[in-house]
Design an enzyme around this catalytic site. Sequence first.
Site, short mmCIF file in Angstrom:
data_model
loop_
_atom_site.label_atom_id
_atom_site.label_comp_id
_atom_site.label_asym_id
_atom_site.label_seq_id
_atom_site.Cartn_x
_atom_site.Cartn_y
_atom_site.Cartn_z
N SER A 119 0.82 -1.20 0.00
CA SER A 119 0.00 0.00 0.00
C SER A 119 0.86 1.26 0.00
O SER A 119 0.37 2.34 -0.31
CB SER A 119 -0.94 0.01 1.21
OG SER A 119 -0.20 0.16 2.40
N LYS A 157 0.48 4.58 6.78
CA LYS A 157 -0.03 5.50 5.75
C LYS A 157 0.50 6.92 6.01
O LYS A 157 0.90 7.26 7.11
CB LYS A 157 -1.57 5.55 5.81
CG LYS A 157 -2.29 4.26 5.45
CD LYS A 157 -2.28 4.02 3.96
CE LYS A 157 -3.13 2.78 3.62
NZ LYS A 157 -2.65 1.56 4.31
#
Lengths: 199, 199
Positions: A119, A157
């Site tokens: 990701s 993230k």
Amino acid sequence: MPLTPRQQQVLDCLRQHAADFGRAPTLDGLCRLLGLRSRGSLHKHVQALIAEGLVEPLNGHHRGIHLVTQSTDENTLPLLGKIAAGRPIEALPQSDTIEIPPRLRTSRPCYVLQVTGDSMAEAGILDGDFVVIERRETARNGEIVAALIRGEETTLKRIVQEPGRVTLVPANRGLSPVVYAPEEVAIQGVLVGQMRAYH
Amino acid sequence: MPLTPRQQQVLDCLRQHAADFGRAPTLDGLCRLLGLRSRGSLHKHVQALIAEGLVEPLNGHHRGIHLVTQSTDENTLPLLGKIAAGRPIEALPQSDTIEIPPRLRTSRPCYVLQVTGDSMAEAGILDGDFVVIERRETARNGEIVAALIRGEETTLKRIVQEPGRVTLVPANRGLSPVVYAPEEVAIQGVLVGQMRAYH
DNA sequence: GCGGATCGTTCTCGATTCGTTCTCCTCCAG
DNA sequence: CTGGAGGAGAACGAATCGAGAACGATCCGC
């Protein structure tokens, strides 16, 4: 700079004393152990050890000669487990450690996670990479964080905090940013280093 | 310049002493070990060893005859400079070193370069990253290599070797693979590790 | 809180050790 | 005979090391 023979003796004596008593000796006590009669003389040796970073400097606030804590495993950090989008940090059963060069960490407490998933691939963080996380509960916008979402899953993230909402931005064209309420996101740490082995 | 027999003897004695005690001997101590009576005589041999670069020069700042430490710390590697597409490796003037955890290197000789440019960005190697290169002259297809092209420029690319031609493949949509004749490409090493600091 | 004991710090002084340089010597090969 | 390798010894300056005194600051029992 290498230690002089006498400085080495003082250091050995300090380590011996720490192993025997676990208490910090005073200059006078050290003098007796080393067969000296003058604190002034010993003081110079201790100052040299402080300059080498082997002894805690005491700036007139407390007493006792404290050894600096364990310079040997200064370069190892706990490897807590894996971090993957969608699951909490998989804790390793045994407390594992991993060597990290000083350049990849900060002076504050850090730990290491192994990345699962792609990701953050476009930020140069690939599946299997090790990331060094500084243990911290706040982040600046744009930093990459390890965040616990609703107490359920942990993910790595980029973070953007605005009034009333928090956005976690992946670095992967196939994934979209997700917006949360501030109370849903608990920052567990901030990315400060990364490394990868190819063999 | 080759060592005289006596100089070789002094050097052997120094290595023996380092192995036995781990401390630097003094000229007087060396004299006793070698059966000499005069420091002045021994001093000439030590000066010769310093001239050969085998012994640390001590410019009146400290005492003790220290052997030059060649790769003493097994966790530090030489940081040779920067690698950028289009230029040879920029050698750093001063021989710099950098700490590398064992996991990021191999048991064979390695060195470290700092990456300039984004030609391998999609392989997770960004501008400013440090890469660990194993010194080697051959590579397997698909490995990422530091290669010298026509003796002029050095670059970090994925390599594909076929009969009669060598292709260097960047990991960046904006760049195209380039095909060379095998004799144009000299492999300088193979990527075995990478690391990045975010702070 | 107070006062004496303890402690860290700074300073000077002297003694010893050590690296360095110098001169002089022997031995040996070319 | 000459030059280089190797050693002995003296002498000098710097590094190392310790003793002791003096001054604040801290610690501790009262």
